[in-house]
Design an enzyme around this catalytic site. Structure first.
Site, short mmCIF file in Angstrom:
data_model
loop_
_atom_site.label_atom_id
_atom_site.label_comp_id
_atom_site.label_asym_id
_atom_site.label_seq_id
_atom_site.Cartn_x
_atom_site.Cartn_y
_atom_site.Cartn_z
N HIS A 363 -14.73 88.27 60.77
CA HIS A 363 -14.26 89.36 59.93
C HIS A 363 -13.13 88.92 59.02
CE1 HIS A 363 -15.00 93.81 60.97
NE2 HIS A 363 -15.56 93.43 59.86
N ARG A 470 -30.08 92.11 52.37
CA ARG A 470 -30.63 91.78 53.69
C ARG A 470 -30.55 93.04 54.55
NH1 ARG A 470 -27.75 86.57 52.58
NH2 ARG A 470 -29.16 84.86 53.03
N ARG A 506 -34.97 93.48 50.82
CA ARG A 506 -35.92 92.70 51.60
C ARG A 506 -36.30 93.49 52.85
NH1 ARG A 506 -34.08 86.89 53.59
NH2 ARG A 506 -32.80 88.06 55.06
N GLU A 604 -40.38 80.57 51.22
CA GLU A 604 -39.44 79.87 52.11
C GLU A 604 -40.13 79.01 53.15
OE1 GLU A 604 -36.66 82.75 53.69
OE2 GLU A 604 -38.20 84.25 53.98
N ASN A 627 -32.70 78.48 51.85
CA ASN A 627 -32.14 78.15 53.17
C ASN A 627 -33.25 77.79 54.15
OD1 ASN A 627 -29.87 79.11 51.91
ND2 ASN A 627 -29.83 81.07 52.99
N ASP A 628 -34.23 78.69 54.23
CA ASP A 628 -35.35 78.39 55.13
C ASP A 628 -36.24 77.31 54.56
OD1 ASP A 628 -35.15 79.84 57.55
OD2 ASP A 628 -35.40 81.69 56.41
N ARG A 638 -31.54 74.74 60.50
CA ARG A 638 -30.39 75.06 59.65
C ARG A 638 -29.13 75.39 60.43
NH1 ARG A 638 -32.46 80.76 56.89
NH2 ARG A 638 -30.30 81.44 56.81
N CYS A 675 -32.66 82.88 45.86
CA CYS A 675 -31.66 83.74 46.51
C CYS A 675 -31.04 83.09 47.72
CB CYS A 675 -32.26 85.10 46.87
SG CYS A 675 -33.56 84.98 48.10
C1 PEP Z 1 -33.28 81.97 52.74
O1 PEP Z 1 -33.93 81.61 53.71
O2 PEP Z 1 -32.94 81.21 51.80
C2 PEP Z 1 -32.82 83.37 52.62
C3 PEP Z 1 -32.26 83.81 51.52
O3 PEP Z 1 -32.98 84.17 53.70
P1 PEP Z 1 -32.04 84.13 55.01
O4 PEP Z 1 -30.90 83.19 54.73
O5 PEP Z 1 -31.63 85.53 55.27
O6 PEP Z 1 -33.01 83.59 56.04
MG MG Z 2 -34.84 83.11 55.03
#
Ligand code: PEP
Ligand code: MG
Length: 755
Positions: A363, A470, A506, A604, A627-628, A638, A675
C-alpha cells in the site's frame, strides 16, 4: 546426511536477518561436519574484496575486520577459481595468509567452497580442523551442496547490505542499504522513525466481569478511530485526488464490517473477553487470512488490518497517538509505514518513504506513487536503532538508501534531485500535448487500472482512456463472487470517470498466480492450467453476469470496450462472442437498450501470435499482453526470482512475435495495442513506435515519460532502431542499444536518476 542438509537450509531460510542466517549456518555446519571451525566470507566480484562475516571457532573480534582481496589467501583462491580447495596442511600452501586476530594458527586442514548464485561468486564457505589430513569426499560434497543451497537464500542485495553494515570505515560514517525501488524520484531529508502506537500482536487474553462495559468501551474506541481516519482524509484532500482516498475508505469499510468489528463484539459478549483481547484476536485472524493469499497485493492488506487494530487499541488504552512535529523534508522510516502514518505528516513536509519490510505492491508504495513521493521498500538490513533525526537519502530508482551520507554523495544527490525536479516539471507540461512522433504519427496513450484509487492518477496523467481495466480486484477483495448490481456499480464509476474516452474492461482473468480466496484452484501447473477465459467459459453464469453488469454500467455512456484474456484458440473467441450477444439480448428483453460494445482479444500466448490474423478477422481490436507473452514465449515464470534474469520483453524473439501481431492487425485493418509492462518501458516504446503500434496502455505513473519518448523520435528513426534491434542476438544488446539512443536524444533521465 540429506536430513541434516534439509534442516540446515530450513533453519537458515527461517532466520529474520542475513547476519542471523549466517550465524545459524556456521553453527550448524560446524556441528554437522564435526569441524573445529566454520566461517563464511562474503564479497562480490565487483568489490574484489572478501570479508569474514560469521564464524564458529575463530575469534569473534575477527568478524568484519578480516578482509582480503581475491588475490590474497586461500579464501581468495577459492573465490578466484570458483572451485573447492581441500588441503591437509593449509599453512604450507604458498597462498596461505595468516591473520593474527583470528587465532587460526592452530588449524591445519582447510576446506573452502565457493558460494555461487546466478553464476557469480558471492562468497566462500570454509571449514578447518586441527588434524593434518584433507577432508573426505563425502564432506566435500556436503559442503558444496550446502553452499549451493545457501546461495539460493542469499541475494546480491542482502550481501551488499551486510557488507556495508559492517563497513565502519566508510566516509564520515556513511552507510548504504539496498531495498527495492518503490516509487521513482530522489529524496534528501531528515529521517523520522515511525513506530506503531501499540503492539496489537501481544495483547493477552483476559476475561471480564462486565462484558457490557467492555462493549461500550470498544464501541467508543471504534468511533474515535473512525473520526481520526476522517480527519486524516480531510488533511490529505488537497494533495490527493479524491478517488485515491478510496484507500482510506477501505479502513472505514472495515470499521463497518460485520466480520471485523462484529466478530470482535461477539467475542466480548459471548466469551466475556475484555475488549483489547477480542480486538487482538480478530486482527490476528484477519491478518493471517490475508497473508495466506497468493496475490501479493492482497497479502499486503494484512498490514492495513494491523494498522487499524493498533489505532483502535490506542484509543482503548486512551493513548491517542500524539501529533508530533515533522521537519521540513521528512523521510519517514519504519518496519512498515502504514497509509495512516503517511497521512500524519503534512503533505508539504513529506519528502520520501523508506520501509524495512514490504515490496513494490505494498500500500505504501502505491500511495507514494499516487502522491508522487520517492519510496524505497524492503531495505531489510537497515536497523531503526539510531536513525531518528539523521540525514538520509532515498533513491527510488535504484532502491539505495544512504544514512548520514558523506559530502560527495550528498552533493551528487542534491544535483540529481534538482535535475529530477526540472524533469518532472517539464514532463507536466506534456499533459495536454498530443502524443505523436516528430513526424506526426499519433500513438494514443491509455492507462491501466484495477483499483478505484487508480482513477485519479490516471485522469491526472492525461490518459486518453483506459486500455486495460483489470476486473480481478473487485472479485479479490470480497468473500464471495460479487453480484451483478455491485459489479455494475463499480464499473459505472470507472466508465463515468473517463467518458467519453474509451474504457477497455477485461473479463475476469483469474487462475495462474491470481487466486480468489473463495474459489480455490489447486493445480500442478497453474500457468498452463485453468485460467482466464478458460474458467469463465466453463462457468458461463460468471461470464454472463459480468458482461451484463458491464453493459448495464455502460447505459447512456457508450464508452465500454470488452477484452478477452488468455485466448489460445479461435473457438474461445467465438464462444465468448455468442455469450456476449446473449447477455445483450437478455438485457433488451428486460427493456434496456443495449449497445453492443467493441470486443478485442488479448494476445498473450504463442498460439494467439500465430493465429493473430484469424483473430483480427473476428475481433474489433487486439491487445498484446506482453507480461504473459514474454513468460510463455521464453518459458520463464514471470514471478520466479531465480529465473528473473532471463525474463525480458526486449528478447529478440518477443520483439518478433509482437511485430508479427502488429502486422497481422494492420493486414486486417484492426488496431493493435500493447497493455503489458512493455508499453511503459521507455526503451520498448521506441520499438513499438517503429512497428506502427496503434496505442499503448500503461500505469499512470509511466504515461508522461512514454509521451516524452514518442514525442522525441520520428517513426522513421524508430523503425531504423527496430531493424537494428531485430538483428541483435539478445535482450542485453537490445537494451544497451536503445538506452544509448535515449541518452543521445537527451532522454537518459528516464532510465536513471538525474536528467
Ligand atoms: C499481460 O499479461 O501482459 C497483462 C497485461 O495481463 P496481466 O499482467 O494482468 O496478466
Ligand atoms: Mg496476462
Amino acid at each position: 546426511m540429506l536430513d541434516s542438509l534439509r534442516s540446515i537450509i530450513q533453519e537458515v531460510g527461517a532466520a529474520a536477518t542475513l547476519s542471523e542466517a549466517l550465524k545459524v549456518a556456521v553453527a550448524r555446519v560446524r556441528a554437522d561436519t564435526g569441524a573445529d571451525v566454520c566461517s563464511i566470507y562474503l564479497g562480490d566480484e565487483e568489490r574484489s574484496e572478501l570479508v569474514l562475516l560469521a564464524t564458529e571457532g575463530l575469534k569473534s573480534e575477527a568478524v568484519g575486520s578480516v578482509r582480503l582481496s581475491w588475490e590474497q589467501g586461500l579464501v581468495g583462491l577459492v573465490a578466484q577459481r570458483a572451485e573447492p580447495l581441500n588441503l591437509g596442511d593449509a599453512p604450507s600452501h604458498p597462498r596461505y595468509l595468516y591473520f593474527p586476530e583470528t587465532g587460526e594458527e592452530q588449524y591445519h586442514a582447510f576446506l573452502g567452497v565457493p558460494v555461487i548464485h546466478h553464476r557469480r561468486v558471492l562468497g566462500v564457505l570454509v571449514i578447518q580442523q586441527h588434524a593434518l589430513e584433507p577432508y573426505s569426499e563425502d564432506i566435500v560434497t556436503l559442503l558444496l551442496t550446502i553452499a549451493a543451497q545457501l546461495a539460493g537464500v542469499l541475494s546480491h542485495a542482502d550481501v551488499d547490505s551486510a557488507l556495508k553494515a559492517v563497513d565502519e570505515t566508510s566516509a564520515e560514517g556513511e552507510r548504504l542499504y539496498r531495498g527495492q525501488p518503490g516509487a521513482p524520484g530522489v529524496a534528501v531529508g531528515t529521517a523520522v522513525v515511525m513506530r506503531p502506537p501499540a503492539d496489537i500482536g501481544s495483547v493477552p487474553e483476559r476475561s471480564s466481569d462486565r462484558p457490557d462495559l467492555e462493549l461500550k468501551r470498544f464501541d467508543k474506541a471504534v468511533q474515535l478511530a473512525r473520526v481520526e481516519i476522517g480527519e486524516m482524509m480531510e488533511r490529505l484532500s488537497e494533495s490527493m485526488p479524491s478517488a485515491d482516498r478510496a484507500l482510506f475508505d477501505a479502513y472505514l469499510m472495515m470499521l463497518d464490517s460485520g466480520s471485523f468489528i462484529g466478530a470482535a463484539r461477539s467475542i466480548i459478549s459471548d466469551e466475556s473477553q475484555w475488549a483489547p483481547g477480542a480486538l487482538s484476536r480478530v486482527v490476528r485472524q484477519h491478518a493471517r487470512a490475508f497473508e495466506a493469499m497468493d496475490d501479493p497485493y492482497l497479502r499486503e492488506r494484512a498490514e492495513d488490518v494491523r494498522d487499524l487494530g493498533r489505532r483502535i487499541l490506542g484509543h482503548l488504552e486512551q493513548q491517542r497517538p500524539k501529533r508530533r512535529s515533522f521537519p521540513k523534508e521528512t523521510v519517514l522510516i519504519g518496519e512498515e509505514i502504514s497509509a495512516s502514518m503517511l497521512a500524519e505528516v503534512p503533505p508539504e513536509r513529506l519528502a520520501g518513504v523508506v520501509t524495512i519490510r514490504g515490496s513494490r505492491t505494498s500500500h505504501t508504495a502505491i500511495l507514494a506513487r499516487a502522491l508522487g513521493i520517492p519510496a524505497v521498500m524492503g531495505a531489510e538490513e537497515m536497523s531503526l536503532g539510531r536513525l531518528d533525526d539523521g540525514r538520509i537519502i532515498a533513491d527510488g530508482y535504484s532502491g539505495r538508501v544512504y544514512i548520514e551520507p558523506g559530502r560527495e554523495v550528498l552533493r551528487e544527490y542534491r544535483r540529481l534531485q534538482k535535475e529530477e525536479a526540472e524533469l518532472t516539471g517539464d514532463l507536466l507540461g506534456l499533459r495536454e500535448q498530443p502524443c505523436e512522433s516528430t513526424d506526426g504519427v499519433a500513438v494514443p496513450l491509455h492507462a491501466n487500472t484495477g483499483l478505484l484509487s487508480d482513477i485519479g492518477p490516471s485522469l491526472n496523467s492525461g490518459a486518453e482512456g483506459v486500455g486495460l481495466y483489470r476486473t480481478e480486484f473487485p472479485f479479490m477483495i470480497r468473500e464471495s463472487f460479487p453480484g451483478e448490481a455491485s459489479q455494475a456499480d463499480i464499473y459505472r464509476q470507472v466508465l463515468e470517470a473517463f467518458a467519453p474516452r474509451p474504457v477497455t474492461m477485461r473479463t475476469l482473468d483469474v487462475g495462474g498466480d491470481k487466486a480468489l480466496p473463495y474459489f480455490p484452484i489447486v493445480e500442478d501447473n497453474p500457468f498452463l492450467g485453468w485460467r482466464g477465459i478458460r474458467i469463465t467459459l466453463d462457468h458461463p453464469e460468471i461470464f454472463i453476469g459480468q458482461i451484463r453488469a458491464m453493459l448495464k454500467a455502460d447505459a447512456g455512456l457508450g464508452n465500454l470496450q470488452l477484452l478477452l484474456p488468455m485466448i489460445s484458440s479461435l473457438d474461445e473467441v467465438e464462444e465468448s462472442q455468442a455469450l456476449i450477444r446473449r447477455a445483450c439480448m437478455e438485457l433488451e428483453e428486460e427493456g434496456m437498450a443495449c449497445l453492443m460494445p467493441r470486443v478485442g482479444a488479448m494476445i498473450e500466448v504463442p498460439s494467439a501470435v500465430f493465429q493473430a490474423r484469424e483473430l483480427a478477422q473476428r475481433m474489433d481490436f487486439l491487445s498484446i499482453g506482453s507480461n504473459d507473452l514474454t513468460q510463455y514465449l521464453l518459458a520463464v515464470d514471470r514471478n520466479n526470482a531465480r529465473v528473473a534474469d532471463l525474463y525480458d520483453a526486449l528478447h529478440p524473439a518477443v520483439l518478433r512475435a509482437v511485430y508479427h501481431v502488429v502486422e497481422a492487425g494492420r493486414a486486417e485493418g484492426k488496431p493493435v495495442s500493447v497493455c503489458g509492462e512493455m508499453a511503459g518501458d521507455p526503451a520498448a516504446a521506441i520499438l513499438l513506435l517503429g512497428m506502427g503500434i496503434d496505442s499503448l496502455s500503461m500505469s499512470a505513473s509511466s504515461l508522461l515519460r512514454i509521451k516524452w519518448v514518442i514525442r522525441s523520435f520520428s517513426q522513421k528513426a524508430a523503425a531504423e532502431l527496430l531493424e537494428e534491434a531485430l538483428s541483435l542476438e539478445n535482450s542485453t544488446q537490445v537494451r544497451m542499444m536503445l538506452n544509448g539512443a535515449l541518452e543521445e536524444a537527451g532522454l537518459g533521465g528516464l532510465v536513471r536518476a538525474g536528467r
